[in-house]
Design an enzyme around this catalytic site. Structure first.
Site, PDB file in Angstrom:
ATOM      1  N   HIS A 146       0.832  -1.209   0.000  1.00 48.37           N
ATOM      2  CA  HIS A 146       0.000   0.000   0.000  1.00 48.37           C
ATOM      3  C   HIS A 146       0.864   1.255   0.000  1.00 48.37           C
ATOM      4  O   HIS A 146       0.617   2.198  -0.767  1.00 48.37           O
ATOM      5  CB  HIS A 146      -0.919  -0.031   1.223  1.00 48.37           C
ATOM      6  N   GLU A 147       1.889   1.276   0.847  1.00 54.45           N
ATOM      7  CA  GLU A 147       2.744   2.461   0.936  1.00 54.45           C
ATOM      8  C   GLU A 147       3.608   2.631  -0.306  1.00 54.45           C
ATOM      9  O   GLU A 147       3.824   3.751  -0.782  1.00 54.45           O
ATOM     10  CB  GLU A 147       3.610   2.386   2.199  1.00 54.45           C
ATOM     11  N   HIS A 150       1.614   4.357  -3.000  1.00 51.71           N
ATOM     12  CA  HIS A 150       1.539   5.816  -2.878  1.00 51.71           C
ATOM     13  C   HIS A 150       2.730   6.477  -3.575  1.00 51.71           C
ATOM     14  O   HIS A 150       2.586   7.500  -4.261  1.00 51.71           O
ATOM     15  CB  HIS A 150       1.529   6.232  -1.414  1.00 51.71           C
ATOM     16  N   GLU A 204      -6.149   6.745  -1.560  1.00 48.08           N
ATOM     17  CA  GLU A 204      -6.172   5.544  -0.731  1.00 48.08           C
ATOM     18  C   GLU A 204      -6.695   4.342  -1.508  1.00 48.08           C
ATOM     19  O   GLU A 204      -6.166   3.233  -1.384  1.00 48.08           O
ATOM     20  CB  GLU A 204      -7.011   5.779   0.524  1.00 48.08           C
TER      21      GLU A 204
END
Length: 275
Positions: A146-147, A150, A204
């Site tokens: 997820h990070e 980003h 997100e």
């Protein structure tokens, strides 16, 4: 006539800005199997954001090192870096240039339940996240993926660009319409609710989708992301209405992640055999 002129000027001004932004429309990543295709609008250069991120990262590491909070537990650090390495090896699916980024992964001792990846691949995972949520490797891969997502999508650059556009527009509109300080604050809040918060939720959602695919391609169960967010929801307790949150509501988030996890499951099964 004066008020009419002001309104016409404001609309013209925003029309001009919109045109300028449209000329800088980019898509920072390929869609991957999950199909992330949203165009992004950038005022700020990638080089500027990456340079600032690198400086900020160095400063954070120095401060945490002085406190004795940087990479304290060898086994924990090796575990985090091993998982991150598997996922980083897959970033070329979404953008080839990210394969040559100077990736860094460090673990910070803190009770904070957090992890982040700055522009250019500068990452930190907090021990509070691992320990309080009791994450297994698949769940930790969901966080790291997820990070990383980003960073791949350059969301920090996009937010900086959007904030520049929003601040300029609010200031000009408030001044020309004679709204004053109180009116300026109300206008700013309205813009935040209609533009900024949904934009953050879009970030997100994209990070969820790309992160699930990175985890699957790296050999980690993509359904672990659902378990992760269930744990996060239990930990956070009180629910914030989705309208006022920068994150999607837990129920809608987990439903969307489940759908994407099922989509990329074949990639996971192939990667699992290889690993």
């Amino acid at each position: 006539m004066g008020q009419l002129f002001k309104k016409v000027f404001v609309y013209s001004f925003f029309g001009l800005l919109t045109t300028l932004v449209a000329c800088q429309a980019v898509n920072t990543t390929s869609g991957g199997a999950v199909g992330v295709q949203r165009e992004q609008y950038m005022f700020v250069s990638a080089e500027q954001v990456e340079n600032q991120s690198a400086k900020a990262y160095r400063k954070i590491l120095q401060e945490e090192s002085k406190k004795g909070h940087l990479n304290e537990n060898f086994d924990q650090v090796q575990r985090v870096r091993k998982i991150a390495k598997h996922l980083i090896s897959q970033v070329g699916v979404f953008r080839k240039d990210a394969q040559s980024w100077a990736w860094e992964v460090n673990v910070i001792t803190s009770k904070e339940v957090n992890a982040w990846c700055m522009a250019g691949g500068k990452m930190a995972v907090f021990t509070g996240l691992i320990e309080q949520l009791k994450l297994d490797d698949d769940e930790l891969a969901a966080v790291i993926g997820h990070e990383i997502a980003h960073a791949l999508r350059e969301h920090s650059r996009e937010r900086a660009s959007g904030q520049m556009f929003t601040n300029l527009g609010v200031a000009v509109s408030s001044a020309l319409l004679g709204l004053g300080q109180a009116g300026n604050e109300v206008l700013g809040q309205a813009v935040n609710l209609t533009l900024s918060l949904p934009h953050s939720r879009a970030h997100e959602v994209e990070a969820d989708r790309i992160g699930v695919e990175l985890a699957a391609r790296g050999g980690y169960d993509p359904m672990a992301a659902v378990r992760l967010w269930k744990k996060m929801a239990r930990l956070s307790g009180a629910k914030i209405p989705q309208l006022l949150s920068t994150h999607p509501a837990p129920e809608s988030r987990m439903a969307a992640i489940t759908q994407d996890a099922e989509l990329v499951r074949p990639l996971y099964l192939v990667a699992k055999k290889v690993n």
